[in-house]
Write a protein that holds these residues in place. Structure first.
Motif, PDB file in Angstrom:
ATOM      1  N   TRP A 102       0.801  -1.218   0.000  1.00  0.00           N
ATOM      2  CA  TRP A 102       0.000   0.000   0.000  1.00  0.00           C
ATOM      3  C   TRP A 102       0.836   1.272   0.000  1.00  0.00           C
ATOM      4  CZ3 TRP A 102      -4.948  -0.047  -1.170  1.00  0.00           C
ATOM      5  CH2 TRP A 102      -5.639  -1.239  -1.041  1.00  0.00           C
ATOM      6  N   LYS A 103       1.974   1.216   0.637  1.00  0.00           N
ATOM      7  CA  LYS A 103       2.813   2.417   0.746  1.00  0.00           C
ATOM      8  C   LYS A 103       3.871   2.496  -0.351  1.00  0.00           C
ATOM      9  CE  LYS A 103       0.903   3.898   4.569  1.00  0.00           C
ATOM     10  NZ  LYS A 103       0.082   5.069   4.599  1.00  0.00           N
ATOM     11  N   ALA A 104       3.998   1.444  -1.146  1.00  0.00           N
ATOM     12  CA  ALA A 104       5.000   1.443  -2.219  1.00  0.00           C
ATOM     13  C   ALA A 104       4.612   2.447  -3.298  1.00  0.00           C
ATOM     14  CB  ALA A 104       5.112   0.051  -2.824  1.00  0.00           C
ATOM     15  N   HIS A 105       5.603   3.056  -3.898  1.00  0.00           N
ATOM     16  CA  HIS A 105       5.348   4.033  -4.954  1.00  0.00           C
ATOM     17  C   HIS A 105       4.954   3.327  -6.245  1.00  0.00           C
ATOM     18  CE1 HIS A 105       8.242   6.515  -2.424  1.00  0.00           C
ATOM     19  NE2 HIS A 105       7.015   6.915  -2.166  1.00  0.00           N
ATOM     20  N   LEU A 106       4.002   3.922  -6.928  1.00  0.00           N
ATOM     21  CA  LEU A 106       3.541   3.381  -8.199  1.00  0.00           C
ATOM     22  C   LEU A 106       4.443   3.870  -9.325  1.00  0.00           C
ATOM     23  CD1 LEU A 106      -0.280   4.022  -7.775  1.00  0.00           C
ATOM     24  CD2 LEU A 106       0.891   1.836  -7.623  1.00  0.00           C
ATOM     25  N   THR A 107       4.605   3.033 -10.322  1.00  0.00           N
ATOM     26  CA  THR A 107       5.315   3.460 -11.524  1.00  0.00           C
ATOM     27  C   THR A 107       4.289   3.588 -12.642  1.00  0.00           C
ATOM     28  OG1 THR A 107       5.760   1.217 -12.290  1.00  0.00           O
ATOM     29  CG2 THR A 107       7.424   2.243 -10.837  1.00  0.00           C
TER      30      THR A 107
ATOM     31  N   TYR B 115      -5.431   5.294 -26.180  1.00  0.00           N
ATOM     32  CA  TYR B 115      -6.617   6.004 -25.714  1.00  0.00           C
ATOM     33  C   TYR B 115      -6.350   7.488 -25.475  1.00  0.00           C
ATOM     34  CZ  TYR B 115      -8.866   1.480 -24.676  1.00  0.00           C
ATOM     35  OH  TYR B 115      -9.424   0.229 -24.739  1.00  0.00           O
ATOM     36  N   GLY B 116      -5.089   7.879 -25.475  1.00  0.00           N
ATOM     37  CA  GLY B 116      -4.762   9.277 -25.224  1.00  0.00           C
ATOM     38  C   GLY B 116      -4.747   9.632 -23.748  1.00  0.00           C
ATOM     39  N   VAL B 117      -4.758   8.632 -22.879  1.00  0.00           N
ATOM     40  CA  VAL B 117      -4.723   8.879 -21.436  1.00  0.00           C
ATOM     41  C   VAL B 117      -3.288   9.120 -20.995  1.00  0.00           C
ATOM     42  CG1 VAL B 117      -5.138   7.850 -19.164  1.00  0.00           C
ATOM     43  CG2 VAL B 117      -6.818   7.564 -20.990  1.00  0.00           C
ATOM     44  N   MET B 118      -2.390   8.258 -21.425  1.00  0.00           N
ATOM     45  CA  MET B 118      -0.979   8.383 -21.092  1.00  0.00           C
ATOM     46  C   MET B 118      -0.257   8.858 -22.353  1.00  0.00           C
ATOM     47  SD  MET B 118       1.453   5.581 -19.196  1.00  0.00           S
ATOM     48  CE  MET B 118       0.479   5.516 -17.695  1.00  0.00           C
ATOM     49  N   ILE B 119       0.229  10.083 -22.318  1.00  0.00           N
ATOM     50  CA  ILE B 119       0.831  10.642 -23.532  1.00  0.00           C
ATOM     51  C   ILE B 119       2.340  10.812 -23.444  1.00  0.00           C
ATOM     52  CG2 ILE B 119      -1.251  11.744 -24.406  1.00  0.00           C
ATOM     53  CD1 ILE B 119      -0.352  14.339 -23.121  1.00  0.00           C
ATOM     54  N   GLY B 120       2.888  10.823 -22.249  1.00  0.00           N
ATOM     55  CA  GLY B 120       4.334  10.887 -22.098  1.00  0.00           C
ATOM     56  C   GLY B 120       4.923  12.223 -22.498  1.00  0.00           C
ATOM     57  N   TYR B 121       6.206  12.163 -22.832  1.00  0.00           N
ATOM     58  CA  TYR B 121       6.955  13.367 -23.162  1.00  0.00           C
ATOM     59  C   TYR B 121       7.981  13.017 -24.231  1.00  0.00           C
ATOM     60  CZ  TYR B 121      10.061  17.369 -22.442  1.00  0.00           C
ATOM     61  OH  TYR B 121      10.830  18.496 -22.627  1.00  0.00           O
ATOM     62  N   GLN B 122       8.009  13.777 -25.292  1.00  0.00           N
ATOM     63  CA  GLN B 122       8.938  13.565 -26.411  1.00  0.00           C
ATOM     64  C   GLN B 122       8.926  12.115 -26.888  1.00  0.00           C
ATOM     65  OE1 GLN B 122      12.758  15.143 -25.221  1.00  0.00           O
ATOM     66  NE2 GLN B 122      12.089  17.242 -25.583  1.00  0.00           N
ATOM     67  N   LYS B 123       7.725  11.607 -27.132  1.00  0.00           N
ATOM     68  CA  LYS B 123       7.492  10.260 -27.646  1.00  0.00           C
ATOM     69  C   LYS B 123       7.949   9.153 -26.702  1.00  0.00           C
ATOM     70  CE  LYS B 123       7.580  11.459 -32.524  1.00  0.00           C
ATOM     71  NZ  LYS B 123       8.126  11.107 -33.835  1.00  0.00           N
ATOM     72  N   LYS B 124       8.053   9.463 -25.403  1.00  0.00           N
ATOM     73  CA  LYS B 124       8.452   8.455 -24.429  1.00  0.00           C
ATOM     74  C   LYS B 124       7.449   8.421 -23.276  1.00  0.00           C
ATOM     75  CE  LYS B 124      13.390   8.548 -25.297  1.00  0.00           C
ATOM     76  NZ  LYS B 124      14.716   8.678 -24.680  1.00  0.00           N
ATOM     77  N   LEU B 125       7.138   7.204 -22.810  1.00  0.00           N
ATOM     78  CA  LEU B 125       6.236   7.023 -21.667  1.00  0.00           C
ATOM     79  C   LEU B 125       7.001   6.821 -20.360  1.00  0.00           C
ATOM     80  CD1 LEU B 125       3.517   4.661 -23.185  1.00  0.00           C
ATOM     81  CD2 LEU B 125       3.457   7.142 -22.937  1.00  0.00           C
ATOM     82  N   PHE B 126       8.275   6.477 -20.446  1.00  0.00           N
ATOM     83  CA  PHE B 126       9.105   6.235 -19.264  1.00  0.00           C
ATOM     84  C   PHE B 126       8.431   5.229 -18.313  1.00  0.00           C
ATOM     85  CE2 PHE B 126       9.815  10.598 -20.742  1.00  0.00           C
ATOM     86  CZ  PHE B 126      11.181  10.559 -21.034  1.00  0.00           C
ATOM     87  N   PRO B 127       8.203   4.001 -18.776  1.00  0.00           N
ATOM     88  CA  PRO B 127       7.440   3.020 -17.995  1.00  0.00           C
ATOM     89  C   PRO B 127       7.963   2.738 -16.590  1.00  0.00           C
ATOM     90  CG  PRO B 127       7.870   2.206 -20.209  1.00  0.00           C
ATOM     91  CD  PRO B 127       8.648   3.468 -20.054  1.00  0.00           C
ATOM     92  N   LYS B 128       9.255   2.799 -16.385  1.00  0.00           N
ATOM     93  CA  LYS B 128       9.844   2.436 -15.098  1.00  0.00           C
ATOM     94  C   LYS B 128       9.865   3.579 -14.088  1.00  0.00           C
ATOM     95  CE  LYS B 128      11.321  -1.672 -16.475  1.00  0.00           C
ATOM     96  NZ  LYS B 128      10.650  -2.829 -16.039  1.00  0.00           N
ATOM     97  N   ARG B 129       9.591   4.789 -14.535  1.00  0.00           N
ATOM     98  CA  ARG B 129       9.645   5.935 -13.624  1.00  0.00           C
ATOM     99  C   ARG B 129       8.493   5.925 -12.640  1.00  0.00           C
ATOM    100  NH1 ARG B 129      11.322  11.329 -16.949  1.00  0.00           N
ATOM    101  NH2 ARG B 129      13.430  10.668 -17.433  1.00  0.00           N
ATOM    102  N   ALA B 130       8.800   6.351 -11.426  1.00  0.00           N
ATOM    103  CA  ALA B 130       7.756   6.489 -10.402  1.00  0.00           C
ATOM    104  C   ALA B 130       6.799   7.606 -10.808  1.00  0.00           C
ATOM    105  CB  ALA B 130       8.391   6.787  -9.053  1.00  0.00           C
ATOM    106  N   LEU B 131       5.570   7.462 -10.392  1.00  0.00           N
ATOM    107  CA  LEU B 131       4.504   8.408 -10.727  1.00  0.00           C
ATOM    108  C   LEU B 131       4.327   9.404  -9.592  1.00  0.00           C
ATOM    109  CD1 LEU B 131       2.620   8.251 -13.215  1.00  0.00           C
ATOM    110  CD2 LEU B 131       0.975   7.119 -11.760  1.00  0.00           C
ATOM    111  N   THR B 132       4.282  10.679  -9.922  1.00  0.00           N
ATOM    112  CA  THR B 132       4.021  11.680  -8.888  1.00  0.00           C
ATOM    113  C   THR B 132       2.522  11.777  -8.646  1.00  0.00           C
ATOM    114  OG1 THR B 132       3.807  13.526 -10.444  1.00  0.00           O
ATOM    115  CG2 THR B 132       6.041  13.048  -9.608  1.00  0.00           C
ATOM    116  N   ASN B 133       2.156  12.397  -7.549  1.00  0.00           N
ATOM    117  CA  ASN B 133       0.739  12.636  -7.262  1.00  0.00           C
ATOM    118  C   ASN B 133       0.097  13.404  -8.416  1.00  0.00           C
ATOM    119  OD1 ASN B 133       0.784  11.366  -4.741  1.00  0.00           O
ATOM    120  ND2 ASN B 133       1.330  13.241  -3.686  1.00  0.00           N
TER     121      ASN B 133
END
Length: 193
Positions: free
Chosen positions: A18-23, A70-88
């Protein structure tokens, strides 16, 4: 969190931190499940031009690609950075895109996600309050589920949301305990008004 299990967003047998950061990749299946079970909008595939999908774990790749389509996750400069932690901020923006569409980015003196936070607050999504001033802090599963729950239960007082989460209110609670709990909530509501 009972609601998330009932909606099929989480699996009961899953080992959850529950407390682990989401990527970005670990949130993808949860968001797709949310879209299929709860979201009120119809999604159709578009085009995904992310060039880093192959860096995601294989069991997340299709989900990430679908969110990109779906256009929900658009990333930055054609990259989604799958492994990066997600901020609030990033997590709130993803959910708000699903339930309310896109907002303009914040003005130069604002945080870029401020319009999404303001819109969530105006719609009565009380789960936004604990993270409102912590936009760059990393999102954990507990706060994410709390926010999703508040999206589905707008204008429900935050204290009620948190109590439901902490106590895990479900059908297994004995009726005397349930009556006591709801009487406490009534007293709290009276005190707040």
């Amino acid at each position: 969190f009972t609601w998330a299990y009932e909606q099929g967003l989480l699996q009961r047998d899953a080992e959850l931190a529950w407390k682990a950061h989401l990527t970005r990749e670990t949130i993808a299946p949860l968001l797709l499940q949310y879209i299929s079970k709860v979201a009120k909008k119809d999604y159709s595939d578009r085009w995904c031009n992310a060039i880093d999908l192959d860096t995601a774990d294989s069991h997340y790749r299709a989900d990430l690609q679908k969110l990109c389509w779906y256009g929900v996750m658009i990333g930055y400069q054609k990259k989604l950075f799958p492994k990066r932690a997600l901020t609030n901020a990033q997590a709130v923006v993803l959910v708000m895109r699903i339930v309310d569409g896109f907002q303009k980015q914040g003005r130069w003196s604002q945080h870029w996600a401020m319009p999404y936070f303001e819109r969530a607050k105006n719609l009565g999504f009380e789960g936004i309050l604990p993270i409102y001033y912590q936009k760059e802090k990393l999102m954990n599963l507990e706060n994410f589920i709390t926010f999703l729950y508040s999206v589905e239960h707008p204008h429900q007082p935050l204290v009620q949301i948190l109590l439901f989460r902490e106590l895990g209110i479900n059908k297994e609670i004995m009726s005397d305990q349930r009556i006591f709990f709801f009487n406490c909530l009534k007293l709290w509501s009276l005190r707040e008004s």
